[in-house]
Design an enzyme around this catalytic site. Structure first.
Site, PDB file in Angstrom:
ATOM      1  N   ARG A  49      -4.130  83.392  48.575  1.00 55.70           N
ATOM      2  CA  ARG A  49      -4.956  84.046  49.608  1.00 55.70           C
ATOM      3  C   ARG A  49      -4.562  83.556  51.007  1.00 55.70           C
ATOM      4  O   ARG A  49      -4.523  84.346  51.959  1.00 55.70           O
ATOM      5  CB  ARG A  49      -6.445  83.778  49.322  1.00 55.70           C
ATOM      6  CG  ARG A  49      -7.387  84.469  50.288  1.00 55.70           C
ATOM      7  CD  ARG A  49      -8.860  84.363  49.853  1.00 55.70           C
ATOM      8  NE  ARG A  49      -9.734  84.712  50.965  1.00 55.70           N
ATOM      9  CZ  ARG A  49     -10.602  83.879  51.533  1.00 55.70           C
ATOM     10  NH1 ARG A  49     -10.746  82.630  51.095  1.00 55.70           N
ATOM     11  NH2 ARG A  49     -11.335  84.274  52.547  1.00 55.70           N
ATOM     12  N   HIS A  53      -3.222  86.136  53.876  1.00 57.33           N
ATOM     13  CA  HIS A  53      -3.965  86.324  55.136  1.00 57.33           C
ATOM     14  C   HIS A  53      -3.124  85.958  56.357  1.00 57.33           C
ATOM     15  O   HIS A  53      -3.396  86.433  57.457  1.00 57.33           O
ATOM     16  CB  HIS A  53      -5.279  85.533  55.108  1.00 57.33           C
ATOM     17  CG  HIS A  53      -6.350  86.224  54.326  1.00 57.33           C
ATOM     18  ND1 HIS A  53      -7.692  86.020  54.530  1.00 57.33           N
ATOM     19  CD2 HIS A  53      -6.266  87.153  53.337  1.00 57.33           C
ATOM     20  CE1 HIS A  53      -8.386  86.778  53.696  1.00 57.33           C
ATOM     21  NE2 HIS A  53      -7.544  87.460  52.956  1.00 57.33           N
ATOM     22  N   HIS A 177      -5.701  90.228  42.580  1.00 56.68           N
ATOM     23  CA  HIS A 177      -7.080  89.854  42.248  1.00 56.68           C
ATOM     24  C   HIS A 177      -7.253  89.516  40.768  1.00 56.68           C
ATOM     25  O   HIS A 177      -8.363  89.218  40.339  1.00 56.68           O
ATOM     26  CB  HIS A 177      -8.062  90.950  42.699  1.00 56.68           C
ATOM     27  CG  HIS A 177      -8.271  90.947  44.185  1.00 56.68           C
ATOM     28  ND1 HIS A 177      -8.893  91.954  44.869  1.00 56.68           N
ATOM     29  CD2 HIS A 177      -7.942  90.013  45.120  1.00 56.68           C
ATOM     30  CE1 HIS A 177      -8.929  91.655  46.167  1.00 56.68           C
ATOM     31  NE2 HIS A 177      -8.357  90.492  46.342  1.00 56.68           N
ATOM     32  N   THR A 178      -6.157  89.523  40.028  1.00 54.36           N
ATOM     33  CA  THR A 178      -6.186  88.937  38.688  1.00 54.36           C
ATOM     34  C   THR A 178      -6.389  87.425  38.789  1.00 54.36           C
ATOM     35  O   THR A 178      -6.782  86.776  37.835  1.00 54.36           O
ATOM     36  CB  THR A 178      -4.889  89.272  37.924  1.00 54.36           C
ATOM     37  OG1 THR A 178      -5.052  88.928  36.561  1.00 54.36           O
ATOM     38  CG2 THR A 178      -3.677  88.523  38.468  1.00 54.36           C
ATOM     39  N   TRP A 193     -12.672  88.407  38.824  1.00 49.00           N
ATOM     40  CA  TRP A 193     -12.273  89.753  38.411  1.00 49.00           C
ATOM     41  C   TRP A 193     -11.895  89.796  36.936  1.00 49.00           C
ATOM     42  O   TRP A 193     -11.904  90.851  36.328  1.00 49.00           O
ATOM     43  CB  TRP A 193     -11.067  90.220  39.241  1.00 49.00           C
ATOM     44  CG  TRP A 193     -11.347  90.529  40.674  1.00 49.00           C
ATOM     45  CD1 TRP A 193     -11.698  91.754  41.181  1.00 49.00           C
ATOM     46  CD2 TRP A 193     -11.286  89.638  41.801  1.00 49.00           C
ATOM     47  NE1 TRP A 193     -11.847  91.667  42.545  1.00 49.00           N
ATOM     48  CE2 TRP A 193     -11.594  90.392  42.951  1.00 49.00           C
ATOM     49  CE3 TRP A 193     -10.975  88.286  41.958  1.00 49.00           C
ATOM     50  CZ2 TRP A 193     -11.617  89.835  44.236  1.00 49.00           C
ATOM     51  CZ3 TRP A 193     -11.003  87.736  43.231  1.00 49.00           C
ATOM     52  CH2 TRP A 193     -11.337  88.501  44.356  1.00 49.00           C
ATOM     53  N   ASP A 238     -11.668  97.435  45.642  1.00 43.31           N
ATOM     54  CA  ASP A 238     -10.956  97.499  44.356  1.00 43.31           C
ATOM     55  C   ASP A 238     -11.246  98.831  43.669  1.00 43.31           C
ATOM     56  O   ASP A 238     -10.347  99.443  43.083  1.00 43.31           O
ATOM     57  CB  ASP A 238     -11.405  96.356  43.421  1.00 43.31           C
ATOM     58  CG  ASP A 238     -11.082  94.963  43.949  1.00 43.31           C
ATOM     59  OD1 ASP A 238      -9.979  94.780  44.500  1.00 43.31           O
ATOM     60  OD2 ASP A 238     -11.938  94.066  43.805  1.00 43.31           O
TER      61      ASP A 238
HETATM   62  C1  HEM Z   1     -10.067  86.916  47.199  1.00 43.07           C
HETATM   63  C2  HEM Z   1     -10.699  91.002  49.720  1.00 43.07           C
HETATM   64  C3  HEM Z   1      -6.063  92.190  48.953  1.00 43.07           C
HETATM   65  C4  HEM Z   1      -5.314  87.831  46.994  1.00 43.07           C
HETATM   66  C5  HEM Z   1     -10.630  87.912  47.957  1.00 43.07           C
HETATM   67  C6  HEM Z   1     -11.997  87.949  48.382  1.00 43.07           C
HETATM   68  C7  HEM Z   1     -12.178  89.093  49.093  1.00 43.07           C
HETATM   69  C8  HEM Z   1     -10.928  89.788  49.115  1.00 43.07           C
HETATM   70  C9  HEM Z   1     -13.468  89.571  49.738  1.00 43.07           C
HETATM   71  C10 HEM Z   1     -13.024  86.862  48.079  1.00 43.07           C
HETATM   72  C11 HEM Z   1     -12.818  85.631  48.950  1.00 43.07           C
HETATM   73  C12 HEM Z   1     -13.748  84.506  48.594  1.00 43.07           C
HETATM   74  O1  HEM Z   1     -14.969  84.729  48.649  1.00 43.07           O
HETATM   75  O2  HEM Z   1     -13.288  83.413  48.240  1.00 43.07           O
HETATM   76  C13 HEM Z   1      -9.515  91.721  49.660  1.00 43.07           C
HETATM   77  C14 HEM Z   1      -9.338  93.077  50.125  1.00 43.07           C
HETATM   78  C15 HEM Z   1      -8.055  93.426  49.891  1.00 43.07           C
HETATM   79  C16 HEM Z   1      -7.402  92.262  49.288  1.00 43.07           C
HETATM   80  C17 HEM Z   1     -10.402  93.956  50.765  1.00 43.07           C
HETATM   81  C18 HEM Z   1      -7.440  94.764  50.163  1.00 43.07           C
HETATM   82  C19 HEM Z   1      -6.694  95.385  49.277  1.00 43.07           C
HETATM   83  C20 HEM Z   1      -5.439  91.057  48.475  1.00 43.07           C
HETATM   84  C21 HEM Z   1      -4.005  90.888  48.368  1.00 43.07           C
HETATM   85  C22 HEM Z   1      -3.795  89.646  47.829  1.00 43.07           C
HETATM   86  C23 HEM Z   1      -5.100  89.057  47.586  1.00 43.07           C
HETATM   87  C24 HEM Z   1      -2.973  91.915  48.835  1.00 43.07           C
HETATM   88  C25 HEM Z   1      -2.495  88.946  47.523  1.00 43.07           C
HETATM   89  C26 HEM Z   1      -1.334  89.557  47.349  1.00 43.07           C
HETATM   90  C27 HEM Z   1      -6.557  87.278  46.771  1.00 43.07           C
HETATM   91  C28 HEM Z   1      -6.778  86.098  45.945  1.00 43.07           C
HETATM   92  C29 HEM Z   1      -8.166  85.827  46.007  1.00 43.07           C
HETATM   93  C30 HEM Z   1      -8.741  86.850  46.862  1.00 43.07           C
HETATM   94  C31 HEM Z   1      -5.722  85.342  45.140  1.00 43.07           C
HETATM   95  C32 HEM Z   1      -8.933  84.697  45.276  1.00 43.07           C
HETATM   96  C33 HEM Z   1      -9.112  83.502  46.184  1.00 43.07           C
HETATM   97  C34 HEM Z   1      -9.827  82.341  45.518  1.00 43.07           C
HETATM   98  O3  HEM Z   1     -10.092  82.368  44.319  1.00 43.07           O
HETATM   99  O4  HEM Z   1     -10.125  81.375  46.236  1.00 43.07           O
HETATM  100  N1  HEM Z   1      -9.985  89.051  48.416  1.00 43.07           N
HETATM  101  N2  HEM Z   1      -8.325  91.265  49.155  1.00 43.07           N
HETATM  102  N3  HEM Z   1      -6.063  89.932  48.018  1.00 43.07           N
HETATM  103  N4  HEM Z   1      -7.747  87.715  47.281  1.00 43.07           N
HETATM  104 FE1  HEM Z   1      -8.049  89.507  48.159  1.00 43.07          FE
END
Ligand code: HEM
Length: 280
Positions: A49, A53, A177-178, A193, A238
């Site tokens: 993440r 970002h 998000h896997t 997820w 999603d």
């Molecule tokens: C977690 C939004 C795309 C990787 C999250 C979270 C949100 C979010 C709201 C939760 C954060 C938290 O509360 O810790 C989105 C949205 C996307 C997007 C709206 C639009 C498509 C992506 C992409 C990647 C990604 C492109 C990487 C290639 C991750 C990962 C987490 C995460 C790995 C888990 C973080 C953790 O467990 O601490 N995302 N995301 N996301 N996102 Fe996304």
């Protein structure tokens, strides 16, 4: 006109990051340290993440944003709501940051993410160094460039299109998000997820397609979808992948064919990680 020595006082110098410095980085040893960190702290999701970002602020038209670790400075991007909680990832990396002084912070974050994906069982993603760091928080982009999880297909196309990424790449990248989970104190959303949030596979897609999702709210009042068991969740963004017919066709392919998913994710992630990165 401002004399150079005054400019130097006003703005810290841009880290030059020459080819000679890049060659001095013991990349193999750095990778081993990152692998050990990911295994010991089980931090693959948050490291991914962090790098996403950093890169996902890119604007192709103006050449601004992109991976340059502007979030390492207080204020600026570090203070954007979308980046809440990412200080945890930066702190985890700090000892390694100090041990390898010639690597740029943006290269370190990008390499950490590809090592994290590999440790989690995902595809091997080629890594190319050369990301120059922002010199200060003054190089931060404005807030609002990262996607909003409450919105739908048009918004995702606008945000990823601004980076120069396609429909297929949006779906492949969303499969990240896997890994991991939402934390109510960071984003207001909550829950994982998949059943195995530390394993990189295609279950984000199989879950999205095969489970029954019901709209509800997180304990912070954010709209999110929950499965029949009440343990897994999906963000409204999603669900956009299910609603939009073009997104859905990619999703069905990745749910059926994990090999194709790994291949397309690796290509899309390498592009994301290299947005705006100069050729060496
Ligand atoms: C977690 C939004 C795309 C990787 C999250 C979270 C949100 C979010 C709201 C939760 C954060 C938290 O509360 O810790 C989105 C949205 C996307 C997007 C709206 C639009 C498509 C992506 C992409 C990647 C990604 C492109 C990487 C290639 C991750 C990962 C987490 C995460 C790995 C888990 C973080 C953790 O467990 O601490 N995302 N995301 N996301 N996102 Fe996304």
């Amino acid at each position: 006109w401002v004399p150079d020595f005054v400019k130097g006082l006003l703005e810290p110098p841009q880290p030059p990051y020459t080819l000679a410095e890049i060659r001095q980085v013991p990349w193999g040893e750095l990778r081993r340290d990152l692998k050990a960190l990911v295994q010991e702290k089980q931090c693959a999701p948050i490291l991914l993440r962090l790098a996403w970002h950093d890169a996902g602020t890119y604007d192709r038209a103006s050449g601004t944003g992109g991976p340059r670790a502007a979030m390492q400075y207080p204020g600026g991007e570090a203070a954007h709501g979308a980046n809440a909680g990412l200080d945890i990832a930066r702190n985890l990396l700090q000892p390694i940051r100090e041990k390898y002084p010639t690597v740029s912070t943006a290269d370190l974050w990008a390499l950490a993410s590809v090592v994290a994906i590999e440790v989690a069982g995902g595809p091997v993603i080629p890594f190319r160094p050369g990301r120059r760091d922002a010199a200060s928080a003054r190089e931060a982009v404005e807030d609002g460039r990262l996607p909003d999880a409450t919105r739908g297909p048009d918004h995702l196309r606008a945000v990823f299109g601004r980076m120069g990424l396609s429909d297929g790449e949006i779906v492949a990248l969303s499969g990240a998000h896997t890994l991991g989970r939402a934390h109510v104190e960071r984003s207001g959303f909550e829950g994982p997820w998949t059943e195995e949030p530390l394993k990189f596979d295609n279950t984000f897609f199989t879950n999205l397609l095969n489970k029954k999702w019901t709209l509800g709210t997180s304990s912070a009042g954010k709209p999110q979808y929950t499965d029949e068991t009440g343990t897994l969740m999906m963000l409204p963004s999603d669900m956009a992948l299910l609603e939009d017919p073009i997104f859905r066709s990619y999703m069905e392919k990745y749910a059926k064919d994990e090999v194709a998913y790994f291949r397309d994710f690796a290509t899309a992630y390498q592009r994301l990680a290299e947005l705006g990165v100069p050729e060496l």
